[in-house]
Design a protein around this motif. Structure first.
Motif, PDB file in Angstrom:
ATOM      1  N   ILE A 242     -13.844  -0.939  -9.041  1.00  0.00           N
ATOM      2  CA  ILE A 242     -13.114  -1.000 -10.314  1.00  0.00           C
ATOM      3  C   ILE A 242     -12.935  -2.448 -10.747  1.00  0.00           C
ATOM      4  N   ARG A 243     -12.563  -3.292  -9.799  1.00  0.00           N
ATOM      5  CA  ARG A 243     -12.374  -4.721 -10.097  1.00  0.00           C
ATOM      6  C   ARG A 243     -13.657  -5.342 -10.624  1.00  0.00           C
ATOM      7  N   GLY A 244     -14.786  -4.968  -9.993  1.00  0.00           N
ATOM      8  CA  GLY A 244     -16.064  -5.511 -10.433  1.00  0.00           C
ATOM      9  C   GLY A 244     -16.477  -5.003 -11.798  1.00  0.00           C
ATOM     10  N   LYS A 245     -16.192  -3.752 -12.060  1.00  0.00           N
ATOM     11  CA  LYS A 245     -16.623  -3.139 -13.317  1.00  0.00           C
ATOM     12  C   LYS A 245     -15.791  -3.625 -14.501  1.00  0.00           C
ATOM     13  N   LEU A 246     -14.468  -3.660 -14.323  1.00  0.00           N
ATOM     14  CA  LEU A 246     -13.590  -4.033 -15.433  1.00  0.00           C
ATOM     15  C   LEU A 246     -13.404  -5.538 -15.560  1.00  0.00           C
ATOM     16  N   ALA A 247     -13.699  -6.263 -14.472  1.00  0.00           N
ATOM     17  CA  ALA A 247     -13.552  -7.726 -14.476  1.00  0.00           C
ATOM     18  C   ALA A 247     -12.173  -8.149 -14.952  1.00  0.00           C
ATOM     19  N   CYS A 248     -11.144  -7.469 -14.442  1.00  0.00           N
ATOM     20  CA  CYS A 248      -9.780  -7.864 -14.778  1.00  0.00           C
ATOM     21  C   CYS A 248      -8.946  -7.920 -13.504  1.00  0.00           C
ATOM     22  N   ASP A 249      -7.778  -8.545 -13.613  1.00  0.00           N
ATOM     23  CA  ASP A 249      -6.853  -8.678 -12.499  1.00  0.00           C
ATOM     24  C   ASP A 249      -6.561  -7.290 -11.925  1.00  0.00           C
ATOM     25  N   THR A 250      -6.691  -7.141 -10.615  1.00  0.00           N
ATOM     26  CA  THR A 250      -6.537  -5.839  -9.976  1.00  0.00           C
ATOM     27  C   THR A 250      -5.484  -5.903  -8.885  1.00  0.00           C
ATOM     28  N   TRP A 251      -4.504  -5.007  -8.968  1.00  0.00           N
ATOM     29  CA  TRP A 251      -3.450  -4.899  -7.962  1.00  0.00           C
ATOM     30  C   TRP A 251      -3.667  -3.619  -7.172  1.00  0.00           C
ATOM     31  N   ALA A 252      -3.441  -3.679  -5.883  1.00  0.00           N
ATOM     32  CA  ALA A 252      -3.527  -2.492  -5.033  1.00  0.00           C
ATOM     33  C   ALA A 252      -2.159  -2.231  -4.417  1.00  0.00           C
ATOM     34  N   ALA A 253      -1.651  -1.025  -4.607  1.00  0.00           N
ATOM     35  CA  ALA A 253      -0.357  -0.658  -4.040  1.00  0.00           C
ATOM     36  C   ALA A 253      -0.525  -0.247  -2.580  1.00  0.00           C
ATOM     37  N   VAL A 254       0.358  -0.760  -1.749  1.00  0.00           N
ATOM     38  CA  VAL A 254       0.420  -0.374  -0.333  1.00  0.00           C
ATOM     39  C   VAL A 254       1.781   0.285  -0.110  1.00  0.00           C
ATOM     40  N   ALA A 255       1.754   1.559   0.296  1.00  0.00           N
ATOM     41  CA  ALA A 255       2.986   2.317   0.494  1.00  0.00           C
ATOM     42  C   ALA A 255       3.556   2.019   1.876  1.00  0.00           C
ATOM     43  N   VAL A 256       4.834   1.641   1.926  1.00  0.00           N
ATOM     44  CA  VAL A 256       5.426   1.128   3.160  1.00  0.00           C
ATOM     45  C   VAL A 256       6.622   1.977   3.602  1.00  0.00           C
ATOM     46  N   ARG A 257       6.595   2.386   4.865  1.00  0.00           N
ATOM     47  CA  ARG A 257       7.779   2.950   5.520  1.00  0.00           C
ATOM     48  C   ARG A 257       8.008   2.267   6.860  1.00  0.00           C
ATOM     49  N   THR A 258       6.917   1.899   7.528  1.00  0.00           N
ATOM     50  CA  THR A 258       7.000   1.235   8.827  1.00  0.00           C
ATOM     51  C   THR A 258       6.184  -0.056   8.802  1.00  0.00           C
ATOM     52  N   ARG A 259       6.389  -0.887   9.819  1.00  0.00           N
ATOM     53  CA  ARG A 259       5.645  -2.145   9.901  1.00  0.00           C
ATOM     54  C   ARG A 259       4.134  -1.888   9.947  1.00  0.00           C
ATOM     55  N   ALA A 260       3.744  -0.825  10.617  1.00  0.00           N
ATOM     56  CA  ALA A 260       2.314  -0.512  10.720  1.00  0.00           C
ATOM     57  C   ALA A 260       1.686  -0.252   9.360  1.00  0.00           C
ATOM     58  N   ASP A 261       2.479   0.240   8.410  1.00  0.00           N
ATOM     59  CA  ASP A 261       1.948   0.510   7.074  1.00  0.00           C
ATOM     60  C   ASP A 261       1.452  -0.763   6.394  1.00  0.00           C
ATOM     61  N   LEU A 262       2.029  -1.897   6.767  1.00  0.00           N
ATOM     62  CA  LEU A 262       1.632  -3.161   6.140  1.00  0.00           C
ATOM     63  C   LEU A 262       0.185  -3.527   6.467  1.00  0.00           C
TER      64      LEU A 262
ATOM     65  N   LEU B 101       0.761  -4.836  -4.076  1.00  0.00           N
ATOM     66  CA  LEU B 101       2.093  -4.387  -4.494  1.00  0.00           C
ATOM     67  C   LEU B 101       2.657  -3.553  -3.355  1.00  0.00           C
ATOM     68  N   TYR B 102       3.666  -4.097  -2.679  1.00  0.00           N
ATOM     69  CA  TYR B 102       4.316  -3.340  -1.610  1.00  0.00           C
ATOM     70  C   TYR B 102       5.342  -2.401  -2.243  1.00  0.00           C
ATOM     71  N   ASP B 103       5.113  -1.106  -2.064  1.00  0.00           N
ATOM     72  CA  ASP B 103       5.970  -0.081  -2.652  1.00  0.00           C
ATOM     73  C   ASP B 103       6.482   0.808  -1.525  1.00  0.00           C
ATOM     74  N   ALA B 104       7.564   1.517  -1.771  1.00  0.00           N
ATOM     75  CA  ALA B 104       8.102   2.422  -0.752  1.00  0.00           C
ATOM     76  C   ALA B 104       7.251   3.678  -0.675  1.00  0.00           C
ATOM     77  N   LYS B 105       6.983   4.113   0.549  1.00  0.00           N
ATOM     78  CA  LYS B 105       6.219   5.343   0.741  1.00  0.00           C
ATOM     79  C   LYS B 105       7.088   6.530   0.331  1.00  0.00           C
ATOM     80  N   THR B 106       6.553   7.389  -0.512  1.00  0.00           N
ATOM     81  CA  THR B 106       7.307   8.558  -0.973  1.00  0.00           C
ATOM     82  C   THR B 106       7.228   9.674   0.068  1.00  0.00           C
ATOM     83  N   PRO B 107       8.142  10.641   0.008  1.00  0.00           N
ATOM     84  CA  PRO B 107       8.145  11.718   1.005  1.00  0.00           C
ATOM     85  C   PRO B 107       6.852  12.519   0.961  1.00  0.00           C
ATOM     86  N   GLU B 108       6.521  13.125   2.093  1.00  0.00           N
ATOM     87  CA  GLU B 108       5.336  13.996   2.161  1.00  0.00           C
ATOM     88  C   GLU B 108       5.444  15.091   1.094  1.00  0.00           C
TER      89      GLU B 108
END
Length: 208
Positions: free
Chosen positions: A91-111, A125-132
């Motif tokens: 997507i980043r290559g195709k659109l050639a624009c600034d691209t952010w990727a969200a990482v869902a975090v609940r534990t250190r391992a998620d990082l 973008l570090y975001d909170a992991k939502t419930p299952e």
């Protein structure tokens, strides 16, 4: 100066409140299940109100090429949720624009997922992991333990999201050193309904 993104904007009045308050980024959601989802006509109307020095961020959940192409004229930055690194890179290559990727975090391992986006995105973008089983990947007012970020070696520039509001954003910035903070539900009076006073209070608290 801490940069601040007001996400999920859907009306001219709340967009204008974000611009007046000094937001550096404004977020438009393109995800049908979200109460903040925008049609392309409304997105065009809102995008036209945004001055050039403010970044317009389109928020997507593992989007199709067709959705990206239709949204592209109205945004400067792509924010991707639930999107694999290889897809983010494409997507980043195709659109050639600034691209952010969200990482869902609940534990250190998620990082650890942040490392997989090196070379595939421009910002994490570090975001909170939502419930299952949750229908949305974010925007639910959930926060993660900011201490998880202590000593973490960030592979890319990053932003903090998840459960931020006018009452805790200053503490979040002090605690994590975030250079960019992102809020959606924390400045709402109801799901998808932004509150102009809360927007102003958030932006003031982020940069007192």
């Amino acid at each position: 100066m801490t940069l601040a993104k007001i996400c999920g904007l859907s009306t001219p009045s709340t967009l204008d409140a974000a611009l007046r308050g000094g937001a550096s980024h404004v977020g438009f959601v393109f995800f049908a299940p979200s109460p903040r989802n925008l049609g392309f006509e409304r997105a065009a109307e809102l995008a036209a109100r945004v001055p050039d020095h403010i970044r317009r961020v389109g928020v997507f959940v593992d989007p199709s090429d067709e959705l990206l192409e239709r949204a592209a004229p109205h945004i400067d930055t792509v924010q991707l949720h639930n999107t694999a690194p290889a897809r983010a890179a494409a997507i980043r290559g195709k659109l050639a624009c600034d691209t952010w990727a969200a990482v869902a975090v609940r534990t250190r391992a998620d990082l650890d997922a942040a490392q997989t986006y090196a070379g595939a995105a421009d910002r994490i973008l570090y975001d909170a992991k939502t419930p299952e089983g949750a229908s949305l990947p974010g925007g639910m007012g959930i926060r993660f333990d900011w201490a998880l970020l202590d000593g973490f070696r960030h592979p890319l520039p990053w932003a903090l999201s998840g459960g931020l509001d006018p009452g805790n954003v200053a503490e979040a910035i002090r605690r994590t050193g975030a250079a960019l903070v992102d809020v959606s539900s924390g400045v709402e009076s109801a799901p998808g309904v932004k509150d102009m006073d809360k927007i102003a209070a958030f932006l003031k608290a982020a940069n007192p």
